[in-house]
Every structure is written in structure tokens, then in C-alpha cells.
Design a protein around this motif. Structure first.
Motif, PDB file in Angstrom:
ATOM      1  N   ARG A 189       0.823  -1.209   0.000  1.00 19.11           N
ATOM      2  CA  ARG A 189       0.000   0.000   0.000  1.00 19.11           C
ATOM      3  C   ARG A 189       0.856   1.258   0.000  1.00 19.11           C
TER       4      ARG A 189
ATOM      5  N   THR B 256     -14.859  -0.011  -1.539  1.00 21.76           N
ATOM      6  CA  THR B 256     -14.158  -0.933  -0.653  1.00 21.76           C
ATOM      7  C   THR B 256     -13.854  -0.188   0.637  1.00 21.76           C
ATOM      8  N   ASN B 257     -13.349  -0.900   1.612  1.00 19.05           N
ATOM      9  CA  ASN B 257     -13.004  -0.260   2.877  1.00 19.05           C
ATOM     10  C   ASN B 257     -11.738   0.568   2.723  1.00 19.05           C
TER      11      ASN B 257
ATOM     12  N   ASP C 195      -7.994  -0.779   1.896  1.00 14.78           N
ATOM     13  CA  ASP C 195      -7.959  -2.087   1.238  1.00 14.78           C
ATOM     14  C   ASP C 195      -7.102  -2.031  -0.021  1.00 14.78           C
ATOM     15  N   THR C 196      -6.263  -3.032  -0.206  1.00 16.93           N
ATOM     16  CA  THR C 196      -5.510  -3.149  -1.459  1.00 16.93           C
ATOM     17  C   THR C 196      -6.164  -4.141  -2.408  1.00 16.93           C
TER      18      THR C 196
ATOM     19  N   GLN D 252     -13.358  -5.419  -2.149  1.00 15.30           N
ATOM     20  CA  GLN D 252     -14.464  -6.374  -1.992  1.00 15.30           C
ATOM     21  C   GLN D 252     -15.736  -5.722  -1.466  1.00 15.30           C
TER      22      GLN D 252
ATOM     23  N   THR E 173     -17.294  -1.755   6.521  1.00 18.10           N
ATOM     24  CA  THR E 173     -16.912  -1.404   7.887  1.00 18.10           C
ATOM     25  C   THR E 173     -17.958  -0.577   8.617  1.00 18.10           C
TER      26      THR E 173
END
Length: 542
Positions: free
Chosen positions: A81, A162-163, A166-167, A170, A174
Motif C-alpha cells: 500500500r 471498498t473499505n 484495502d488493497t 471487496q 466497515t
């Protein structure tokens, strides 16, 4: 009283300073707004802080890209990241501090399409290809790490959220608003359109394949829309296909993706045509009549067929300027849509916030988030400017001018944006402030070319993708990648000749196919509009 309320709000937000008081008739003393001295004309209405004033919008656009290029730190660790800029994995930054990254979420499918549009329009405007490299690298990462598996019910389809951090993408889970693998279908369609346009720019088939995957899934899931269920479900969980919200109204990205594929005879054209008919019928029969332009962007769990969002209405309005076939009654409906925005998102405000500042209408976002924002205000200005070009009604030009002037105050002299400068505690989002906001200026330039700087040469706007752009002394050239296109330019010189694929085309005010139109502009220079039937190389010479 209105000005007293403004002072209170801005002092609360920390973006306002004044040494004295304000009189009932307007601003009387020095005011600092978003680090800039407020400048008013003899009507006590807002003009840009930057001088020369005629270069203010140009300066704004360059500042925001300079900030992205030079002032954004890499993401926090761990590796990998930390290899990538902060905007890859986070929605924005907090407290006007770029080092304080916002851990709310990552709005992947709002960021990518808006950044692509801003980059390709800035590239056309300046000839600077470095911005296209930035978005191409980000798009490649997002496709590789943010596409659903082939065995999902909605396969090979973009993750729209995504959250934070995140890398591998999905979905945004959260905050417990959405489920794993849940996406907004409208924004996925906008991703598909960005993929296709990147293919036109780069020629790389991986982007075409990604776009075709999106179009195929959309076509397979298109349905006859109703007042309760839109042409596509608004949200789905991709692995199971479960629908979590039935109604949305932000479908122009999906429409434009499939329309472009049909025009270029790519993919399952017959399948796409069927979906296009369903999409057009839904838009015209329902939100265009009911006013329920529903979406929740990517982080609001809207499940309603009466919720209102300015984005859906604004996207549809802007689309109709370039895709008039979407709505045969577009000239009647567009002024109604402008009034809709004024009624619901200018006149209505978050508690204590103003609707106007120094003659500029400022615009909120959606029913549950009414804070006034730079990018929504830029959207409104773009629509007003383009409608002025159609209608000739000077009041829309004035509205566009004052609102764009307000937007130019919404960053400091380094290009650090203040997304909601009359609000308290609202983060600055990468998608909104560095994609969606600046890209609207080019639409405004198309409507009012005088808004661009005089004595310079610029491609102001094109709906289609341009590449191989070159600005030389007494000459502008580019390659148009699609047929049936229109380009808007402001030039310091009057064209002596315009060629398309080596063949001269003619100056004709009727703007029939393969012609161009020239107009003298106040302040010097010329507005040039080129209408092409064919794709290929365009050369404009003095």
C-alpha cells in the motif's frame, strides 16, 4: 441577516475571517474566505480572487492538477500500500490536512470515472499527457484488484467501493451499511464507460475487454423499468445476485457505454440496443416526469424510489446536451431540471447554511446530505452555461459565472481543496474535488468560451476522446477517435484552414457535417466549433 448567518457558519468552519462588520446591503469590509480575500464587483457580486480575472478558471484547473502531481503523500504502510499515492485507497482527507487521510471508505467507482474525465479533458485543453498516465496507472490497479470473479452471478464486474486502505477491493462493509461484494450498478456502468474511453485513448485491448464485460452484464440484467423498480437494480450483491435496492435513476453512464459500443459496432450490438431502449424508456417515463432522481453516491444506503440526489439529475442533463437522441423533448426538459436543482438543492440547505453567497448560487448534494459543496456547485454552473449556449438567455450565463467564481475560492493557493467551506467537519474527497468538480469547467467552456483565457489556444471540450494533441505556433492538431463528433475551441488566431484526414473542410455557420463555425469573442480571439462525420486527424492552421 443572510450575511450574518454566513459569517457565523464560516467562522465556525474556520475558513472565514473579517476585521470589521458587514452592512445590510452587502459586504463592506475585507473578508477572507478559504484563505483568499473576497473580491466583489460594483454590484456587490463575487468575482474571482485570482488576477488577471480572465485567467482565473484556467489557474484553478492547473492548481488542482499540480496538487495531485506534487503534494499528495503516499499511503501509509504496510507494503505494497505504501507504494501508491493516498488517493488510491482512501476517499479523502480531514480537517483541511492532506496528511490526515479519511478512513471512512474508498469510493472507487466515483473516483475513477471522474478522474478519467478530468484528465482527458485537461489533456485536451493543455496538451499535457502526464495526467493521462496518472489515471491510466490507477485504472490498471483498480481493474486488477477490483473486479468480481468469473463465477459470480454478476461476473467480471467492477467493485464500486471498498473499505479504506484495502488493497484488494471487496466492498464497503466497515460501517455496516453494505454487505460483502455489494455494489452500486450505476457507478459500475460509469466504470465501464471509463474503461472504454481509455481503450480509445490507449488502443490497449485489456480496457476494451473490461468495458465489454461490464456492458454484457448490464445488458443481461436490463429490465422494463417501473415507478418502483428501475431499468437496473440500484444495488446488488455480486456473488449471489441478490438485489438490495430496486430503484435508482443515475443511468446515463450505462447508457453512454452501450451507445458508444453500438456506434462503434463492438460487442453484442443487438443485445445492447435492447438495453438502450429499456434505459431510455425508464428515464423518460419515470424520473423525468416524477422528479425522483435517486442515488446515494457510493456510501449512503438509500433504498427508496422517492429520494432525490442532484448527481442523477445533473448527469442526465449534461448527457442530453451531447446525446440529444436520448430525449426528443430535451429543450423543454433541461430548464425544468435546472429549476429542480434550484428548488431542491440551492433553496434547501443544511441547517444554518446559506443558499447563496455574494450573488452565487451554491448547491447541496442529496436529501440526507444537504451540505453545500464545490463540485455540486460546479455541476450546476456547467448545466447553466451549456443551456445559455442553446437558449441565449443571459440569466443562465450570469448564474454560471457567479457559481464558478465561488468554486475558484474553494482551494488555497497550493491547490488544496475545501470541499464544503460553509460546513463544519466535512472531509475533502478526492473524487469530488479533483475529478468531478474541475471536469465541469470544460462543459462550462463549451457553453461560454469567453470563460477560457484570451490570447491562448485551447480545446475547450469534446464529448469524444481525443489523442495525439499538439499545440504549435499558429496550429492545433489532434486525432479524434470516434466518428460523429463535435469539438469546441478557443483560439488566439482565426483559422485559415481546417483539415480532416488531409482534406479541407469548410467554414459554415450551419454546422452541417464536416464543417466548422467561427465566432469573434469579446476580449480577443475566436470561438471555433468543429462538427465531424468521420474520425481521424484534425489540423487547424492560422
Amino acid at each position: 441577516m443572510r450575511y450574518i448567518n454566513i459569517i457565523f457558519i464560516l467562522m465556525w468552519a474556520g475558513l472565514f475571517q473579517t476585521n470589521q462588520s458587514l452592512g445590510q446591503n452587502g459586504v463592506k469590509d475585507t473578508i477572507i474566505f478559504c484563505t483568499h480575500k473576497v473580491v466583489l464587483d460594483n454590484q456587490n457580486k463575487l468575482i474571482p480572487w485570482f488576477t488577471p480575472v480572465e485567467n482565473a478558471y484556467d489557474h484553478f484547473l492547473r492548481l488542482r492538477w499540480d496538487f495531485i502531481k506534487n503534494k499528495v503523500p503516499n499511503s501509509p504502510g504496510p507494503h505494497p500500500r505504501s507504494k501508491y499515492p493516498q488517493y488510491y485507497f482512501y476517499c479523502g482527507f480531514k480537517n483541511n490536512n492532506v496528511l490526515e487521510y479519511d478512513t471512512w471508505m474508498n469510493d472507487v467507482a466515483e473516483k475513477m470515472p471522474n478522474w478519467f474525465e478530468n484528465a482527458r479533458l485537461y489533456y485536451a485543453y493543455t496538451g499535457d499527457p502526464s495526467v493521462m498516465t496518472i489515471v491510466k496507472n490507477m485504472m490498471e490497479y483498480y481493474i486488477t484488484h477490483g473486479t468480481s470473479p468469473a463465477n459470480f452471478v454478476w461476473p467480471n464486474f467492477p467493485y464500486t467501493t471498498t473499505n479504506a486502505g484495502d488493497t484488494i477491493f471487496q466492498g464497503f462493509t466497515t460501517a455496516s451499511r453494505f454487505k460483502l461484494h455489494e455494489i452500486q450498478v450505476d457507478h459500475a456502468g460509469e466504470m465501464g464507460l471509463a474503461y472504454y474511453r481509455m481503450y480509445l485513448y490507449s488502443g490497449e485491448k485489456k480496457y476494451l475487454n473490461a468495458a465489454l464485460h461490464v456492458a454484457n452484464v448490464l445488458a443481461a440484467n436490463a429490465r422494463i423499468g417501473t415507478a418502483d423498480k428501475s431499468v437496473w437494480p440500484y444495488r446488488v450483491i455480486m456473488d449471489s445476485g441478490k438485489i438490495t435496492a430496486e430503484y435508482g435513476a443515475n443511468w446515463t453512464g450505462c447508457y453512454m457505454l452501450m451507445d458508444n459500443l453500438v456506434r462503434d459496432n463492438l460487442g453484442n450490438v443487438a443485445f445492447y440496443k435492447e438495453a438502450l431502449i429499456k434505459a431510455r424508456n425508464f428515464i423518460l417515463q419515470f424520473p423525468m416526469k416524477t422528479g425522483y432522481w435517486t442515488d446515494g453516491h457510493t456510501d449512503t444506503d438509500v433504498n427508496s424510489n422517492t429520494y432525490k440526489s442532484n448527481l442523477s439529475a445533473s448527469n442526465t442533463t449534461l448527457c442530453m446536451f451531447d446525446y440529444a437522441e436520448l430525449n426528443p423533448n430535451w429543450k423543454e426538459d433541461i430548464p425544468k431540471l435546472i429549476k429542480w436543482t434550484e428548488d431542491y438543492f440551492v433553496s434547501r440547505s443544511a441547517q444554518g447554511e446559506p443558499s447563496t453567497m455574494w450573488g452565487a448560487n451554491i448547491v447541496g448534494e442529496q436529501d440526507s446530505f444537504m451540505y453545500k459543496m464545490d463540485y455540486q456547485t460546479a455541476r450546476y454552473a456547467a448545466v447553466c452555461a451549456r443551456w445559455y449556449a442553446v437558449s441565449g438567455d443571459e440569466s443562465y450565463k450570469e448564474k454560471a459565472y457567479r457559481s464558478l467564481n465561488w468554486v475558484t475560492y474553494c482551494n488555497d493557493s497550493t491547490g488544496k481543496a475545501f470541499e464544503s467551506p460553509v460546513s463544519k467537519g466535512i472531509s475533502t474527497w478526492w473524487s469530488d474535488c479533483y475529478g468531478e468538480c474541475p471536469r465541469m469547467f470544460y462543459q462550462a467552456f463549451a457553453g461560454v468560451p469567453e470563460f477560457a483565457p484570451p490570447h491562448e489556444n485551447h480545446i475547450l471540450y469534446s464529448e469524444g476522446i481525443l489523442k495525439n494533441i499538439s499545440y504549435d505556433k499558429g496550429m492545433v492538431s489532434y486525432v479524434a477517435t470516434s466518428a460523429n463528433g463535435i469539438e469546441y475551441l478557443r483560439l488566439a488566431f482565426k483559422p485559415k484552414m481546417v483539415k480532416l484526414n488531409g482534406k479541407e473542410i469548410w467554414n459554415d455557420n450551419s454546422l452541417d457535417s464536416d464543417t466548422y463555425k467561427v465566432k469573434n469573442l469579446d476580449g480577443g480571439g475566436y470561438s471555433v466549433i468543429i462538427k465531424r462525420l468521420k474520425k481521424g486527424e484534425v489540423i487547424i492552421v492560422e
